[in-house]
Scaffold this motif. Structure first.
Motif, PDB file in Angstrom:
ATOM      1  N   ALA A 228      20.939  -3.451   6.205  1.00 10.13           N
ATOM      2  CA  ALA A 228      20.621  -4.879   6.321  1.00 10.13           C
ATOM      3  C   ALA A 228      20.821  -5.365   7.757  1.00 10.13           C
ATOM      4  CB  ALA A 228      21.484  -5.693   5.362  1.00 10.13           C
ATOM      5  N   GLY A 229      21.894  -4.915   8.405  1.00 16.90           N
ATOM      6  CA  GLY A 229      22.163  -5.305   9.791  1.00 16.90           C
ATOM      7  C   GLY A 229      21.110  -4.818  10.761  1.00 16.90           C
ATOM      8  N   ILE A 230      20.685  -3.584  10.591  1.00  9.90           N
ATOM      9  CA  ILE A 230      19.639  -3.030  11.458  1.00  9.90           C
ATOM     10  C   ILE A 230      18.343  -3.814  11.258  1.00  9.90           C
ATOM     11  CG2 ILE A 230      18.191  -1.003  11.879  1.00  9.90           C
ATOM     12  CD1 ILE A 230      20.714   0.702  11.115  1.00  9.90           C
ATOM     13  N   ALA A 231      18.000  -4.090  10.010  1.00 11.19           N
ATOM     14  CA  ALA A 231      16.767  -4.834   9.716  1.00 11.19           C
ATOM     15  C   ALA A 231      16.804  -6.235  10.302  1.00 11.19           C
ATOM     16  CB  ALA A 231      16.547  -4.897   8.204  1.00 11.19           C
ATOM     17  N   ALA A 232      17.941  -6.896  10.213  1.00  3.03           N
ATOM     18  CA  ALA A 232      18.065  -8.261  10.755  1.00  3.03           C
ATOM     19  C   ALA A 232      17.965  -8.258  12.280  1.00  3.03           C
ATOM     20  CB  ALA A 232      19.382  -8.891  10.309  1.00  3.03           C
ATOM     21  N   ARG A 233      18.571  -7.264  12.934  1.00  6.06           N
ATOM     22  CA  ARG A 233      18.543  -7.194  14.402  1.00  6.06           C
ATOM     23  C   ARG A 233      17.122  -6.973  14.941  1.00  6.06           C
ATOM     24  NH1 ARG A 233      23.676  -5.830  13.694  1.00  6.06           N
ATOM     25  NH2 ARG A 233      25.184  -5.933  15.355  1.00  6.06           N
ATOM     26  N   GLU A 234      16.267  -6.334  14.142  1.00  3.32           N
ATOM     27  CA  GLU A 234      14.910  -6.024  14.584  1.00  3.32           C
ATOM     28  C   GLU A 234      13.983  -7.235  14.578  1.00  3.32           C
ATOM     29  OE1 GLU A 234      13.771  -2.882  11.917  1.00  3.32           O
ATOM     30  OE2 GLU A 234      14.702  -1.339  13.165  1.00  3.32           O
ATOM     31  N   VAL A 235      14.418  -8.346  14.009  1.00  2.00           N
ATOM     32  CA  VAL A 235      13.573  -9.535  13.893  1.00  2.00           C
ATOM     33  C   VAL A 235      13.494 -10.251  15.240  1.00  2.00           C
ATOM     34  CG1 VAL A 235      13.356 -11.804  12.797  1.00  2.00           C
ATOM     35  CG2 VAL A 235      14.061  -9.821  11.451  1.00  2.00           C
ATOM     36  N   PRO A 236      12.281 -10.524  15.733  1.00  3.00           N
ATOM     37  CA  PRO A 236      12.148 -11.294  16.967  1.00  3.00           C
ATOM     38  C   PRO A 236      12.768 -12.675  16.781  1.00  3.00           C
ATOM     39  CG  PRO A 236      10.048 -10.288  16.376  1.00  3.00           C
ATOM     40  CD  PRO A 236      10.983 -10.091  15.210  1.00  3.00           C
ATOM     41  N   GLY A 237      13.560 -13.093  17.756  1.00  4.61           N
ATOM     42  CA  GLY A 237      14.224 -14.393  17.679  1.00  4.61           C
ATOM     43  C   GLY A 237      15.684 -14.282  17.300  1.00  4.61           C
ATOM     44  N   VAL A 238      16.122 -13.096  16.862  1.00  2.00           N
ATOM     45  CA  VAL A 238      17.543 -12.886  16.565  1.00  2.00           C
ATOM     46  C   VAL A 238      18.192 -12.334  17.826  1.00  2.00           C
ATOM     47  CG1 VAL A 238      19.223 -11.580  15.204  1.00  2.00           C
ATOM     48  CG2 VAL A 238      17.172 -12.508  14.108  1.00  2.00           C
ATOM     49  N   PHE A 239      19.128 -13.101  18.388  1.00  4.35           N
ATOM     50  CA  PHE A 239      19.830 -12.653  19.584  1.00  4.35           C
ATOM     51  C   PHE A 239      20.995 -11.741  19.216  1.00  4.35           C
ATOM     52  CE2 PHE A 239      23.290 -13.232  22.676  1.00  4.35           C
ATOM     53  CZ  PHE A 239      22.677 -12.677  23.782  1.00  4.35           C
ATOM     54  N   ALA A 240      21.765 -12.143  18.195  1.00  4.07           N
ATOM     55  CA  ALA A 240      22.934 -11.366  17.780  1.00  4.07           C
ATOM     56  C   ALA A 240      23.248 -11.674  16.331  1.00  4.07           C
ATOM     57  CB  ALA A 240      24.132 -11.697  18.664  1.00  4.07           C
ATOM     58  N   LEU A 241      24.094 -10.844  15.748  1.00  2.44           N
ATOM     59  CA  LEU A 241      24.571 -11.081  14.389  1.00  2.44           C
ATOM     60  C   LEU A 241      26.044 -11.442  14.435  1.00  2.44           C
ATOM     61  CD1 LEU A 241      22.988  -8.201  12.283  1.00  2.44           C
ATOM     62  CD2 LEU A 241      22.138 -10.486  12.654  1.00  2.44           C
ATOM     63  N   GLY A 242      26.452 -12.305  13.513  1.00  2.00           N
ATOM     64  CA  GLY A 242      27.852 -12.663  13.387  1.00  2.00           C
ATOM     65  C   GLY A 242      28.167 -13.983  14.057  1.00  2.00           C
ATOM     66  N   GLY A 243      29.309 -14.548  13.666  1.00  5.97           N
ATOM     67  CA  GLY A 243      29.797 -15.779  14.276  1.00  5.97           C
ATOM     68  C   GLY A 243      30.578 -15.465  15.535  1.00  5.97           C
ATOM     69  N   GLY A 244      31.275 -16.447  16.070  1.00  8.46           N
ATOM     70  CA  GLY A 244      32.005 -16.285  17.327  1.00  8.46           C
ATOM     71  C   GLY A 244      33.032 -15.172  17.309  1.00  8.46           C
ATOM     72  N   ALA A 245      33.898 -15.141  16.284  1.00  3.81           N
ATOM     73  CA  ALA A 245      34.949 -14.122  16.212  1.00  3.81           C
ATOM     74  C   ALA A 245      34.347 -12.730  16.036  1.00  3.81           C
ATOM     75  CB  ALA A 245      35.903 -14.439  15.070  1.00  3.81           C
ATOM     76  N   ALA A 246      33.338 -12.611  15.186  1.00  2.00           N
ATOM     77  CA  ALA A 246      32.704 -11.313  14.959  1.00  2.00           C
ATOM     78  C   ALA A 246      32.029 -10.808  16.227  1.00  2.00           C
ATOM     79  CB  ALA A 246      31.690 -11.400  13.824  1.00  2.00           C
TER      80      ALA A 246
END
Length: 145
Positions: free
Chosen positions: A36-54
Motif C-alpha cells: 500500500a505504501g509503495i502504491a501511494a508513493r507512486e501517485v503524482p502529487g504525493v510528496f511524502a507519506l506520514g505525519g510530522g513525527a513519522a
C-alpha cells in the motif's frame, strides 16, 4: 438374477494440476502495508507519506540507509478484506481531492492485484502541503550558522 447398478461417486476433492501441492498462503500484515505504501508513493502529487513525527523518524532512517515503505500506512486485515488508512503530504498546487482519489485507486489496485484481497476502504488524510520553495528555504537555512 439382476445385477446391481452402480452409481457414480461424487467427490468434492479439488482437482489440481499434476505435481502441484495444495496448501495455505499467509501474507503478513507488514507486507500488505508495504504494498500500500509503495502504491501511494507512486501517485503524482504525493510528496511524502506520514505525519510530522513519522516523517521525522523517516528522515532518521534515511541517514542510516533504511527506508520504511509502510510509513504513513495503517491497515486492518480481515479474512478476505483490508481497510487502509493513508496519511500523505501533497504537492502544491495539485488539487487535494484529486490526489486523494488517485491514492485510493492506486492502493486498491495494488492490494487487489498483488495481494489478492478485497479492499473495503481506503481513507486518505492530507496532513500538509509541500511547496517546492520549502526545499530551497531548508537548504539556505542549513548554510546559515
Amino acid at each position: 438374477m439382476a445385477t446391481p447398478t452402480s452409481t457414480p461417486s461424487t467427490s468434492t476433492t479439488p482437482v489440481t494440476p499434476l505435481g502441484v501441492a495444495t496448501g495455505k498462503t499467509v501474507i503478513s500484515d507488514g507486507v500488505i502495508a508495504k504494498v500500500a505504501g509503495i502504491a501511494a508513493r507512486e501517485v503524482p502529487g504525493v510528496f511524502a507519506l506520514g505525519g510530522g513525527a513519522a516523517r521525522a523518524l523517516g528522515a532518521l532512517r534515511s541517514v542510516v540507509n533504511s527506508t520504511d515503505l509502510s510509513q504513513g500506512i495503517n491497515i486492518e486485515v480481515g479474512e478476505t478484506q483490508v481497510a487502509v488508512d493513508v496519511t500523505i503530504v501533497a504537492e502544491y498546487p495539485i488539487a487535494l481531492q484529486s490526489v486523494a482519489e488517485d491514492v485510493r485507486a492506486s492502493v486498491t489496485d495494488a492490494i487487489e492485484t498483488i495481494i489478492g484481497m478485497e479492499v473495503a476502504e481506503v481513507n486518505v488524510t492530507v496532513t500538509d502541503v509541500h511547496f517546492a520553495s520549502d526545499d530551497a528555504d531548508e537548504t539556505e537555512e542549513s548554510r546559515v550558522l
